[in-house]
Structure formats: structure tokens, C-alpha cells
Write a protein that holds these residues in place. Structure first.
Motif, mmCIF file in Angstrom:
data_model
loop_
_atom_site.group_PDB
_atom_site.id
_atom_site.type_symbol
_atom_site.label_atom_id
_atom_site.label_comp_id
_atom_site.label_asym_id
_atom_site.label_seq_id
_atom_site.Cartn_x
_atom_site.Cartn_y
_atom_site.Cartn_z
ATOM 1 N N ALA A 79 -36.479 -52.258 -85.466
ATOM 2 C CA ALA A 79 -35.048 -52.472 -85.208
ATOM 3 C C ALA A 79 -34.882 -53.697 -84.325
ATOM 4 N N MET A 80 -33.916 -54.552 -84.683
ATOM 5 C CA MET A 80 -33.722 -55.810 -83.956
ATOM 6 C C MET A 80 -32.328 -55.873 -83.357
ATOM 7 N N VAL A 81 -32.270 -56.319 -82.107
ATOM 8 C CA VAL A 81 -31.001 -56.526 -81.409
ATOM 9 C C VAL A 81 -30.816 -58.031 -81.232
ATOM 10 N N PHE A 82 -29.692 -58.549 -81.758
ATOM 11 C CA PHE A 82 -29.472 -59.990 -81.784
ATOM 12 C C PHE A 82 -28.641 -60.470 -80.594
ATOM 13 N N GLN A 83 -28.690 -61.775 -80.390
ATOM 14 C CA GLN A 83 -27.936 -62.416 -79.315
ATOM 15 C C GLN A 83 -26.429 -62.241 -79.492
ATOM 16 N N ASN A 84 -25.951 -62.302 -80.733
ATOM 17 C CA ASN A 84 -24.501 -62.264 -80.988
ATOM 18 C C ASN A 84 -24.011 -60.872 -81.388
ATOM 19 N N TYR A 85 -24.850 -59.833 -81.134
ATOM 20 C CA TYR A 85 -24.518 -58.420 -81.354
ATOM 21 C C TYR A 85 -24.500 -58.040 -82.842
ATOM 22 N N ALA A 86 -23.942 -58.910 -83.722
ATOM 23 C CA ALA A 86 -23.935 -58.674 -85.179
ATOM 24 C C ALA A 86 -23.313 -57.327 -85.541
ATOM 25 N N LEU A 87 -22.164 -57.021 -84.947
ATOM 26 C CA LEU A 87 -21.444 -55.785 -85.263
ATOM 27 C C LEU A 87 -20.425 -56.049 -86.370
ATOM 28 N N TYR A 88 -20.139 -55.019 -87.173
ATOM 29 C CA TYR A 88 -19.112 -55.141 -88.206
ATOM 30 C C TYR A 88 -17.740 -54.957 -87.553
ATOM 31 N N PRO A 89 -16.879 -56.000 -87.584
ATOM 32 C CA PRO A 89 -15.609 -55.929 -86.840
ATOM 33 C C PRO A 89 -14.633 -54.890 -87.375
ATOM 34 N N HIS A 90 -14.724 -54.559 -88.683
ATOM 35 C CA HIS A 90 -13.771 -53.617 -89.290
ATOM 36 C C HIS A 90 -14.202 -52.158 -89.118
ATOM 37 N N MET A 91 -15.405 -51.951 -88.576
ATOM 38 C CA MET A 91 -15.910 -50.593 -88.384
ATOM 39 C C MET A 91 -15.780 -50.169 -86.926
ATOM 40 N N SER A 92 -15.643 -48.863 -86.710
ATOM 41 C CA SER A 92 -15.637 -48.331 -85.345
ATOM 42 C C SER A 92 -17.049 -48.388 -84.770
ATOM 43 N N VAL A 93 -17.152 -48.136 -83.482
ATOM 44 C CA VAL A 93 -18.467 -48.083 -82.836
ATOM 45 C C VAL A 93 -19.341 -47.035 -83.530
ATOM 46 N N TYR A 94 -18.781 -45.862 -83.785
ATOM 47 C CA TYR A 94 -19.527 -44.793 -84.467
ATOM 48 C C TYR A 94 -20.031 -45.286 -85.823
ATOM 49 N N GLU A 95 -19.152 -45.914 -86.593
ATOM 50 C CA GLU A 95 -19.524 -46.366 -87.939
ATOM 51 C C GLU A 95 -20.582 -47.462 -87.878
ATOM 52 N N ASN A 96 -20.484 -48.360 -86.885
ATOM 53 C CA ASN A 96 -21.506 -49.392 -86.712
ATOM 54 C C ASN A 96 -22.866 -48.779 -86.443
ATOM 55 N N MET A 97 -22.900 -47.790 -85.547
ATOM 56 C CA MET A 97 -24.167 -47.164 -85.192
ATOM 57 C C MET A 97 -24.731 -46.329 -86.342
ATOM 58 N N ALA A 98 -23.854 -45.763 -87.143
ATOM 59 C CA ALA A 98 -24.289 -44.869 -88.219
ATOM 60 C C ALA A 98 -24.620 -45.604 -89.512
ATOM 61 N N PHE A 99 -24.195 -46.855 -89.639
ATOM 62 C CA PHE A 99 -24.251 -47.554 -90.927
ATOM 63 C C PHE A 99 -25.655 -47.593 -91.522
ATOM 64 N N GLY A 100 -26.649 -47.988 -90.725
ATOM 65 C CA GLY A 100 -28.019 -48.087 -91.243
ATOM 66 C C GLY A 100 -28.559 -46.753 -91.720
ATOM 67 N N LEU A 101 -28.165 -45.687 -91.044
ATOM 68 C CA LEU A 101 -28.628 -44.351 -91.446
ATOM 69 C C LEU A 101 -27.957 -43.901 -92.742
ATOM 70 N N LYS A 102 -26.676 -44.267 -92.910
ATOM 71 C CA LYS A 102 -25.969 -43.924 -94.155
ATOM 72 C C LYS A 102 -26.614 -44.615 -95.345
ATOM 73 N N ILE A 103 -27.005 -45.877 -95.162
ATOM 74 C CA ILE A 103 -27.667 -46.626 -96.232
ATOM 75 C C ILE A 103 -28.960 -45.924 -96.652
ATOM 76 N N LYS A 104 -29.643 -45.346 -95.675
ATOM 77 C CA LYS A 104 -30.900 -44.644 -95.953
ATOM 78 C C LYS A 104 -30.676 -43.211 -96.422
ATOM 79 N N LYS A 105 -29.373 -42.840 -96.561
ATOM 80 C CA LYS A 105 -29.002 -41.501 -97.043
ATOM 81 C C LYS A 105 -29.523 -40.370 -96.140
ATOM 82 N N VAL A 106 -29.491 -40.641 -94.813
ATOM 83 C CA VAL A 106 -29.819 -39.589 -93.843
ATOM 84 C C VAL A 106 -28.683 -38.564 -93.864
#
Length: 362
Positions: A79-106
Motif C-alpha cells: 500500500a502506498m501513501v502519496f504526497q498529494n493524498y490522491a483521494l477521490y473528491p466525489h467520494m466520502s471519506v468512508y468510500e475513499n477508504m473502502a474503495f480498494g476493498l470493494k474492487i477486491k470484492k471483500v
């Protein structure tokens, strides 16, 4: 977690431009290793090769003994944390944190559990419904870290994550990331150009310059036994002083207006240097203000006085050469006056004028 090994890693871009050369670095399991160096030294490129975001031109990358050169980034369990945060502006904090797990169908319940656990660790539970634009820089950085935590990766990678924050927040986040490392007991690789971050956070520091590893060691080892003049000058704030001095046949070091007598244990390092010049290194805190112009004392003219509260930095000229001293705030200094500083010769460093390597060894 994981052990990461870089074995002769190199990066060559089109046109033969070499960014990294023969990097041999081992990051032990659960270790916090910081890559540090000036802009363009190859530290971020090295990190991106570990992440799989840059192809490896030479050498091998191993994670837990398994070769990773051709493994896609998504399959490296990093897992990589970038200088510019690289967050999705249209998603909530919860959705940003959950996005990678949803892609993996957790499973949804597992996602919810991991997000709330990470949010609790980072103290951002109350922000889970907010969009990134409603958060401060420090809060956004916590979200970016949280998104990495929920993945339970083998290795955490940080690419200058604090450089967009103000000075006070950087200090706070340094402490929080160090605490996070201990709480997660994780393997972490962190890139920065800030040697203070490296000194305060790292178990082990990798100093880089011009694509080459200059020295690897604990913060205190690099501080006390730098391998070369670059490392000596890069680690420490204010940086180490370097004076060009001549080695007399007797072993005494001679400047324009002063002489310094090395410790007996340093005599071997200076053997055969009679009649030659060297770089004499001494840190600002190893110069003690004195009124006695005796042995191993340097007279210097004050150019600038910087009162910093807990101490004072004096920018000086000593025998025609620039020097900085760090001293207690109990004295009154005036620009233009000549002052005397006793040199702690036990802390002295000596560097070859040609190779710039330490004569004391690393």
C-alpha cells in the motif's frame, strides 16, 4: 509483514539516463526505513520500483524471498501513501477508504469493520461522511493513510507524505506516523528530502545522492560516523562545518589563524597525510564558547546572530572560512566581534580532499 530486499537495483530511462544505480538495500520485517536525499537523488524512483509503478532496469526485488520484478502492483500486497493524498473528491471519506476493498470484492461487513477500525486508530471516525474538500491537509493525509491500513498490506510505502503540510502539523504527523508504526508492527519504507524527518522517525536511514546509495545505518551511526563528506553535511541541522586545514608533519592541523591537535586515537586516520590538506568536520554543537584562547580553540568573527530561544546560532568566519556554532542563550553576542570556540576534538571528522571519504571510516 515482510522483508524487502533490493539486490543491485537500477533504473535507466530512454536515452540512457540513469536514475538509480546498483542499489543494495535490505528492509527487515517490521522495520521503518527512510530513504533520504536531495531532490533528484533517485529515492522516489527507488520507492516506485518497489511499488511496481516503475519498471526495474537492473537487479532483483524480493519480498519475503519471492522475486517481484514482473509482478503487477496490485499483486504485490503493498500500500502506498502519496504526497498529494490522491483521494477521490466525489467520494466520502468512508468510500475513499473502502474503495480498494470493494474492487477486491471483500464482503461488506468486513469492509465496514476494517474502515471503522482504521478510522478509530487515526481519530477520523467523525469525518467518515465528509468529502475530502471539507477536510484540512492533515485530515486528508490521515484518510490516505487509513486507505492504506484497511488493505492489511505486507509493506507500507510513503512518498514524501508530509511535504504539503505546514511546519507545526508536520511535527505532529511525524509523531503520529511513528506511533502508527509501533501499533501496527508493520514494515514501512518512507521517502523524504527532510533529514529531520529521517532522524526522528527511522530505525534505519538510506542516504542517496545522484542515484547512488551513499550510506545505510541507524540515525545515530550516520550522525556520528558518516561515510563521506556528503552524508556528514546532509545529516544534522545546522549542518556540519567543513574547514580546509593542512596536516603538519607532527600531526597538528593548521588553519590560517589557529591550530588543532587531534586525539591520539585519530592519529592512525591521519597517518601519511603530512603536508596535505584535508576537510576537517565539526558539528556546530561540538563548539563551546570560551573566553580562553588556549589549545584547540578557534577564533572567529561573528557575521550573523540567530537567537532561537533554547539556543543561539552564530554564523562566523574563522581564518577566512565560514563556520556556524550552536551555543547557549546566556551570552550576548554582537555582529563584528571576535569570539573563541573550544573544539571537541573527540567528535572531529576528517575527510580526504580528493575522494571526500571519511578517513576515520564508517
Amino acid at each position: 509483514m515482510a522483508k524487502v530486499e533490493l539486490q543491485g537495483i537500477g533504473k535507466i530511462y530512454e536515452g540512457g539516463v540513469r536514475a538509480v544505480e546498483n542499489a543494495n538495500i535490505t528492509v527487515e520485517d517490521k522495520e521503518f526505513v527512510v530513504f533520504v536525499g536531495p531532490s533528484g537523488c533517485g529515492k522516489s524512483t527507488t520507492l516506485r520500483m518497489v511499488a511496481g509503478l516503475e519498471d526495474i532496469s537492473e537487479g532483483q526485488l524480493l519480498i519475503d524471498g519471492e522475486k517481484m520484478n514482473d509482478v503487477p502492483p496490485k499483486d504485490r500486497n503493498i500500500a502506498m501513501v502519496f504526497q498529494n493524498y490522491a483521494l477521490y473528491p466525489h467520494m466520502s471519506v468512508y468510500e475513499n477508504m473502502a474503495f480498494g476493498l470493494k474492487i477486491k470484492k471483500v464482503p461488506k461487513d468486513e469492509i465496514d469493520k476494517r474502515v471503522h477500525e482504521a478510522a478509530k486508530i487515526l481519530d477520523i471516525e467523525k469525518f467518515l461522511d465528509r468529502k475530502p474538500r471539507a477536510l484540512s491537509g492533515g485530515q486528508r493525509q490521515r484518510v490516505a493513510v487509513g486507505r492504506a491500513i484497511v488493505r492489511n498490506p505486507k509493506v507500507f510505502l510513503f512518498d514524501e507524505p508530509l511535504s504539503n503540510l505546514d511546519a507545526k502539523l508536520r511535527v505532529q504527523m511525524r509523531a503520529e506516523l511513528s506511533d502508527l508504526h509501533h501499533r501496527l508492527n508493520a514494515t514501512m519504507i518512507y521517502v523524504t528530502h527532510d533529514q529531520v524527518e529521517a532522524m526522528t522517525m527511522a530505525d534505519k536511514i538510506v542516504v542517496m545522492k545522484d542515484g547512488k546509495v551513499q550510506q545505510i545505518g541507524s540515525p545515530l551511526h550516520l550522525y556520528n560516523r558518516p561515510a563521506n563528506k556528503f552524508v556528514a553535511g546532509f545529516i544534522g541541522s545546522p549542518p556540519m562545518n567543513f574547514l580546509t586545514l593542512k596536516v603538519e608533519a607532527s600531526g597538528v592541523l593548521k588553519g590560517e589563524t589557529f591550530e588543532l591537535k587531534p586525539m591520539a586515537e585519530h592519529a592512525e586516520a591521519l597517518k601519511g597525510m603530512g603536508g596535505k590538506n584535508l576537510y576537517f568536520g565539526i558539528r556546530p554543537e561540538d563548539l563551546t564558547y570560551t573566553s580562553d584562547p588556549g589549545e584547540n580553540v578557534i577564533p572567529a568573527a561573528i557575521n550573523v546572530v540567530e537567537p532561537l530561544g533554547a539556543d543561539i546560532h552564530l554564523w562566523l568566519t574563522a581564518g577566512g572560512q565560514p563556520m556556524v556554532a550552536r551555543t547557549e542563550p546566556y551570552h550576548t553576542f554582537k555582529v563584528g566581534e571576535t569570539v573563541y570556540f573550544k573544539v571537541d576534538m573527540e567528535k572531529a571528522q576528517f575527510f580526504d580532499r580528493e575522494t571526500e571519504l571519511s578517513l576515520r571510516g564508517a
